[in-house]
Design a protein around this motif. Structure first.
Motif, PDB file in Angstrom:
ATOM      1  N   VAL A 159      10.684   7.690  14.356  1.00  0.00           N
ATOM      2  CA  VAL A 159      10.085   8.270  13.162  1.00  0.00           C
ATOM      3  C   VAL A 159      11.229   8.551  12.192  1.00  0.00           C
ATOM      4  CG1 VAL A 159       8.709  10.140  12.214  1.00  0.00           C
ATOM      5  CG2 VAL A 159       8.210   9.274  14.503  1.00  0.00           C
ATOM      6  N   LEU A 160      11.192   7.924  11.040  1.00  0.00           N
ATOM      7  CA  LEU A 160      12.316   7.938  10.115  1.00  0.00           C
ATOM      8  C   LEU A 160      12.478   9.298   9.437  1.00  0.00           C
ATOM      9  CD1 LEU A 160      11.885   4.442   8.419  1.00  0.00           C
ATOM     10  CD2 LEU A 160      13.118   5.045  10.504  1.00  0.00           C
ATOM     11  N   PRO A 161      13.698   9.594   8.976  1.00  0.00           N
ATOM     12  CA  PRO A 161      13.931  10.884   8.314  1.00  0.00           C
ATOM     13  C   PRO A 161      13.421  10.926   6.881  1.00  0.00           C
ATOM     14  CG  PRO A 161      15.966   9.613   8.374  1.00  0.00           C
ATOM     15  CD  PRO A 161      14.952   8.831   9.173  1.00  0.00           C
ATOM     16  N   THR A 162      13.007   9.767   6.324  1.00  0.00           N
ATOM     17  CA  THR A 162      12.562   9.685   4.935  1.00  0.00           C
ATOM     18  C   THR A 162      11.073   9.388   4.883  1.00  0.00           C
ATOM     19  OG1 THR A 162      14.710   8.669   4.455  1.00  0.00           O
ATOM     20  CG2 THR A 162      13.074   8.669   2.692  1.00  0.00           C
ATOM     21  N   GLU A 163      10.350  10.125   4.054  1.00  0.00           N
ATOM     22  CA  GLU A 163       8.921   9.903   3.908  1.00  0.00           C
ATOM     23  C   GLU A 163       8.633   8.966   2.736  1.00  0.00           C
ATOM     24  OE1 GLU A 163       7.048  13.737   3.640  1.00  0.00           O
ATOM     25  OE2 GLU A 163       7.140  14.024   5.808  1.00  0.00           O
ATOM     26  N   ILE A 164       7.440   8.342   2.784  1.00  0.00           N
ATOM     27  CA  ILE A 164       6.965   7.462   1.713  1.00  0.00           C
ATOM     28  C   ILE A 164       5.865   8.207   0.965  1.00  0.00           C
ATOM     29  CG2 ILE A 164       6.010   5.215   1.123  1.00  0.00           C
ATOM     30  CD1 ILE A 164       8.716   5.072   2.568  1.00  0.00           C
ATOM     31  N   PRO A 165       6.108   8.634  -0.281  1.00  0.00           N
ATOM     32  CA  PRO A 165       5.104   9.435  -0.998  1.00  0.00           C
ATOM     33  C   PRO A 165       3.742   8.759  -1.067  1.00  0.00           C
ATOM     34  CG  PRO A 165       7.199   9.411  -2.195  1.00  0.00           C
ATOM     35  CD  PRO A 165       7.332   8.417  -1.077  1.00  0.00           C
ATOM     36  N   ASP A 166       2.699   9.548  -0.826  1.00  0.00           N
ATOM     37  CA  ASP A 166       1.289   9.120  -0.894  1.00  0.00           C
ATOM     38  C   ASP A 166       0.849   8.272   0.288  1.00  0.00           C
ATOM     39  OD1 ASP A 166       0.544  10.384  -3.273  1.00  0.00           O
ATOM     40  OD2 ASP A 166       1.280   8.728  -4.492  1.00  0.00           O
ATOM     41  N   LYS A 167       1.752   7.956   1.198  1.00  0.00           N
ATOM     42  CA  LYS A 167       1.390   7.055   2.288  1.00  0.00           C
ATOM     43  C   LYS A 167       0.210   7.589   3.097  1.00  0.00           C
ATOM     44  CE  LYS A 167       2.876   5.284   6.657  1.00  0.00           C
ATOM     45  NZ  LYS A 167       3.802   5.472   7.778  1.00  0.00           N
ATOM     46  N   GLY A 168       0.240   8.869   3.464  1.00  0.00           N
ATOM     47  CA  GLY A 168      -0.830   9.428   4.274  1.00  0.00           C
ATOM     48  C   GLY A 168      -2.180   9.364   3.596  1.00  0.00           C
ATOM     49  N   ARG A 169      -2.202   9.582   2.289  1.00  0.00           N
ATOM     50  CA  ARG A 169      -3.466   9.503   1.546  1.00  0.00           C
ATOM     51  C   ARG A 169      -3.968   8.055   1.486  1.00  0.00           C
ATOM     52  NH1 ARG A 169      -0.702  13.590  -1.380  1.00  0.00           N
ATOM     53  NH2 ARG A 169      -1.853  15.564  -1.322  1.00  0.00           N
ATOM     54  N   ILE A 170      -3.041   7.121   1.295  1.00  0.00           N
ATOM     55  CA  ILE A 170      -3.449   5.719   1.240  1.00  0.00           C
ATOM     56  C   ILE A 170      -4.034   5.285   2.586  1.00  0.00           C
ATOM     57  CG2 ILE A 170      -2.620   3.350   0.985  1.00  0.00           C
ATOM     58  CD1 ILE A 170      -0.488   4.481  -0.968  1.00  0.00           C
ATOM     59  N   LEU A 171      -3.358   5.645   3.681  1.00  0.00           N
ATOM     60  CA  LEU A 171      -3.863   5.266   5.001  1.00  0.00           C
ATOM     61  C   LEU A 171      -5.246   5.859   5.260  1.00  0.00           C
ATOM     62  CD1 LEU A 171      -0.690   5.701   7.276  1.00  0.00           C
ATOM     63  CD2 LEU A 171      -1.508   3.639   6.129  1.00  0.00           C
ATOM     64  N   THR A 172      -5.431   7.117   4.872  1.00  0.00           N
ATOM     65  CA  THR A 172      -6.712   7.785   5.101  1.00  0.00           C
ATOM     66  C   THR A 172      -7.821   7.138   4.291  1.00  0.00           C
ATOM     67  OG1 THR A 172      -5.596   9.879   5.574  1.00  0.00           O
ATOM     68  CG2 THR A 172      -7.923   9.993   4.979  1.00  0.00           C
ATOM     69  N   ARG A 173      -7.576   6.950   3.012  1.00  0.00           N
ATOM     70  CA  ARG A 173      -8.619   6.377   2.149  1.00  0.00           C
ATOM     71  C   ARG A 173      -8.946   4.942   2.554  1.00  0.00           C
ATOM     72  NH1 ARG A 173      -7.912   6.800  -4.294  1.00  0.00           N
ATOM     73  NH2 ARG A 173      -7.185   8.881  -3.658  1.00  0.00           N
ATOM     74  N   LEU A 174      -7.919   4.180   2.952  1.00  0.00           N
ATOM     75  CA  LEU A 174      -8.164   2.798   3.351  1.00  0.00           C
ATOM     76  C   LEU A 174      -8.946   2.743   4.661  1.00  0.00           C
ATOM     77  CD1 LEU A 174      -7.737  -0.123   2.608  1.00  0.00           C
ATOM     78  CD2 LEU A 174      -5.504  -0.047   3.745  1.00  0.00           C
ATOM     79  N   SER A 175      -8.619   3.616   5.610  1.00  0.00           N
ATOM     80  CA  SER A 175      -9.378   3.657   6.857  1.00  0.00           C
ATOM     81  C   SER A 175     -10.843   3.984   6.601  1.00  0.00           C
ATOM     82  CB  SER A 175      -8.773   4.687   7.817  1.00  0.00           C
ATOM     83  OG  SER A 175      -7.547   4.251   8.342  1.00  0.00           O
ATOM     84  N   LEU A 176     -11.082   4.959   5.738  1.00  0.00           N
ATOM     85  CA  LEU A 176     -12.463   5.323   5.424  1.00  0.00           C
ATOM     86  C   LEU A 176     -13.208   4.156   4.799  1.00  0.00           C
ATOM     87  CD1 LEU A 176     -11.775   8.895   3.988  1.00  0.00           C
ATOM     88  CD2 LEU A 176     -12.962   8.374   6.128  1.00  0.00           C
TER      89      LEU A 176
END
Length: 299
Positions: free
Chosen positions: A49-66
């Protein structure tokens, strides 16, 4: 060695019990016994698990899964009850949260492959098979398979490797009837997703699904056909015989293992932080995948 480069502290929310911090998602249980999944902006590659996050990634994954869950509603039920954010949770949870029914999870990663890549390619080059399934001679990296194949794997804890297994191995783990159901359902959902993605200019090379049982009913769980659990290739750039451009994490993998970076994926040192340009380009790939597939502008 692998795991978290920097292990996050779980957020404490009144009325929720923190159960698990995964590579990307944090899992809680509410007072009703439902599961609350929160997708972070964390990114994992090579079991780190990398030390740097990708902004908005979690929201994109959630919305795309839905969005994908809706595409498969006539094939199989899913585990999402609502996207309501629990009272007292941080504002950052909006758009990242799925409240889900608890399931008896199947201890098998259900992998579908329509193109030759990754561990499937490595096995084919050595044995002529992928997941124990015999494939025709003459295939190369990126080749489309004659038909999609089911190549299960065992689930791994954070920092450990998923292990590819054969269909017979899966049947011995979960029983023949369940293994048959998993294979049929995996290939049906993959085929539907492949056709939808292709119409949007994306090739769904391979993906993994997670399933669980609600009583006797098989249910689709976790995330679905996102760039984190799938290889997604721009169709217009597909060229078998070489690595494919992608919308998934391969872009970050390539940077980490490039001579300019010099990080040893087999060593004990954690990966370095991602530079701003890699973060921005990674986010742009997630956004483009979302917009191509859903036909809507990310906002």
């Amino acid at each position: 060695m692998s795991g978290f480069a920097v292990r996050p502290e779980p957020v404490q929310v009144p009325g929720l019990v923190h159960m698990h911090t995964g590579k990307v998602r944090d899992l809680y249980r509410n007072a009703a016994g439902e599961l609350v999944m929160v997708a972070s902006d964390r990114t994992s590659v090579f079991d780190w698990v990398l030390p740097t996050e990708i902004p908005d990634k979690g929201r994109i994954l959630t919305r795309l899964s839905l969005w994908w869950f809706d595409q498969f509603a006539d094939l199989i039920p899913h585990h999402v009850i609502s996207t309501d954010v629990p009272e007292g949770a941080p504002d950052d949870w909006f758009g990242r949260t799925m409240v889900c029914r608890p399931l008896r999870m199947v201890p098998v990663e259900c992998v579908a492959r329509g193109y030759l890549a990754g561990s499937g390619l490595a096995e084919y080059e050595e044995h002529g098979t992928a997941g124990g399934v015999a494939l025709p001679d003459g295939l190369v990296s990126g080749s489309e398979l004659p038909d999609p194949i089911f190549t299960p794997a065992t689930k791994a804890a954070v920092g450990e490797h998923d292990e590819n297994i054969t269909y017979a191995d899966a049947a011995s783990m979960v029983g023949g009837d369940t293994a048959s159901l998993l294979r049929r359902t995996t290939l049906a959902v993959y085929s539907r997703g492949r056709d939808i993605a292709r119409d949007c200019g994306i090739l769904l090379a391979d993906t993994k699904f997670e399933f669980g049982f609600d009583g006797e009913q098989l249910v689709l769980a976790d995330e679905v056909l996102t760039p984190d659990c799938s290889r997604l290739w721009p169709a217009e750039q597909w060229a078998p015989g070489k690595p494919q451009p992608s919308f998934d994490k391969q872009f970050i993998r390539d940077w980490l293992t490039s001579p300019a970076v010099g990080w040893d994926r087999g060593g004990e040192l954690a990966p370095p932080p991602l530079p701003t340009r890699i973060v921005e380009q990674s986010r742009a790939r997630y956004v483009e995948a979302y917009e191509r597939l859903t036909g809507t502008v990310w906002s």
